[in-house]
Design a protein around this motif. Structure first.
Motif, PDB file in Angstrom:
ATOM      1  N   GLN A  18      20.198  27.284  28.349  1.00 62.13           N
ATOM      2  CA  GLN A  18      21.419  27.249  28.987  1.00 62.13           C
ATOM      3  C   GLN A  18      22.016  28.138  29.581  1.00 62.13           C
ATOM      4  O   GLN A  18      22.833  28.143  30.362  1.00 62.13           O
ATOM      5  N   ARG A  21      21.116  28.327  33.224  1.00 60.85           N
ATOM      6  CA  ARG A  21      21.685  27.338  33.854  1.00 60.85           C
ATOM      7  C   ARG A  21      23.185  27.660  34.129  1.00 60.85           C
ATOM      8  O   ARG A  21      23.720  27.053  35.468  1.00 60.85           O
ATOM      9  N   TRP A  22      23.770  28.156  33.252  1.00 58.57           N
ATOM     10  CA  TRP A  22      25.260  28.558  33.430  1.00 58.57           C
ATOM     11  C   TRP A  22      25.675  29.521  34.285  1.00 58.57           C
ATOM     12  O   TRP A  22      26.622  29.746  34.736  1.00 58.57           O
ATOM     13  N   SER A  24      24.518  30.838  37.220  1.00 64.58           N
ATOM     14  CA  SER A  24      24.911  30.558  38.655  1.00 64.58           C
ATOM     15  C   SER A  24      26.390  30.092  38.544  1.00 64.58           C
ATOM     16  O   SER A  24      27.050  30.568  39.726  1.00 64.58           O
ATOM     17  N   PHE A  25      26.667  29.301  37.991  1.00 65.05           N
ATOM     18  CA  PHE A  25      28.154  28.767  37.968  1.00 65.05           C
ATOM     19  C   PHE A  25      29.176  29.805  37.737  1.00 65.05           C
ATOM     20  O   PHE A  25      30.129  29.925  38.508  1.00 65.05           O
ATOM     21  N   LEU A  26      28.821  30.604  36.777  1.00 64.77           N
ATOM     22  CA  LEU A  26      29.648  31.654  36.342  1.00 64.77           C
ATOM     23  C   LEU A  26      29.878  32.791  37.635  1.00 64.77           C
ATOM     24  O   LEU A  26      30.916  33.457  37.971  1.00 64.77           O
ATOM     25  N   PHE A  28      29.132  32.431  40.817  1.00 64.71           N
ATOM     26  CA  PHE A  28      29.687  32.027  42.014  1.00 64.71           C
ATOM     27  C   PHE A  28      30.406  30.726  42.079  1.00 64.71           C
ATOM     28  O   PHE A  28      29.970  29.496  41.921  1.00 64.71           O
ATOM     29  N   PRO A  29      31.723  31.048  41.562  1.00 61.62           N
ATOM     30  CA  PRO A  29      32.617  29.661  41.443  1.00 61.62           C
ATOM     31  C   PRO A  29      32.683  28.851  42.766  1.00 61.62           C
ATOM     32  O   PRO A  29      32.297  29.448  43.829  1.00 61.62           O
ATOM     33  N   THR A  30      32.977  27.796  42.629  1.00 62.42           N
ATOM     34  CA  THR A  30      33.114  26.909  43.775  1.00 62.42           C
ATOM     35  C   THR A  30      34.061  27.405  44.897  1.00 62.42           C
ATOM     36  O   THR A  30      33.921  26.776  45.869  1.00 62.42           O
ATOM     37  N   THR A  34      29.548  30.977  49.269  1.00 65.02           N
ATOM     38  CA  THR A  34      28.085  31.684  48.758  1.00 65.02           C
ATOM     39  C   THR A  34      27.823  32.955  49.444  1.00 65.02           C
ATOM     40  O   THR A  34      27.802  32.987  50.600  1.00 65.02           O
TER      41      THR A  34
END
Length: 111
Positions: A18, A21-22, A24-26, A28-30, A34
């Motif tokens: 987990q 997986r998390w 990358s989102f932490l 590089f926020p949307t 990029t």
């Protein structure tokens, strides 16, 4: 190994999965674009992976003994052919692996 130890190992594996997986989102926020280095790595890493797989697959092959690398070369030809035909890395790798295993188990069993 006790049941508690197994439970701790399963939990540690699930947590590690987990976190990766998390992450990358932490990182590089949307809302942000990029980073260029990530975009660059996304374009060059697939070819790098193929290079590593080629080196790994042929590292122990000896062209001067046995069947002179016939199973390896035939399977590599299948990988190239499948990739040129379908442009699907998974299909190419799975097809090449299946052909290689079939060749070393049936056609060239002593290689």
């Amino acid at each position: 190994m006790s049941a508690l130890e197994m439970l701790v190992m399963i939990a540690a594996g699930a947590l590690a999965t987990q976190i990766t997986r998390w992450a990358s989102f932490l990182a590089f926020p949307t809302a942000e674009k990029t980073p260029k280095v990530v975009t660059y790595l996304g374009t060059v890493l697939p070819a790098t992976m193929w290079g590593l797989l080629i080196v790994y697959c042929f590292r122990t092959s000896d062209p001067l003994s046995g069947y002179h690398m016939a199973p390896e070369l035939l399977a590599a030809a299948v990988v190239v052919g499948l990739h040129l035909w379908k442009r699907n890395m998974s299909l190419s790798m799975i097809g090449g692996t299946l052909v290689y295993m079939l060749l070393i188990r049936t056609v060239f069993p002593l290689a």
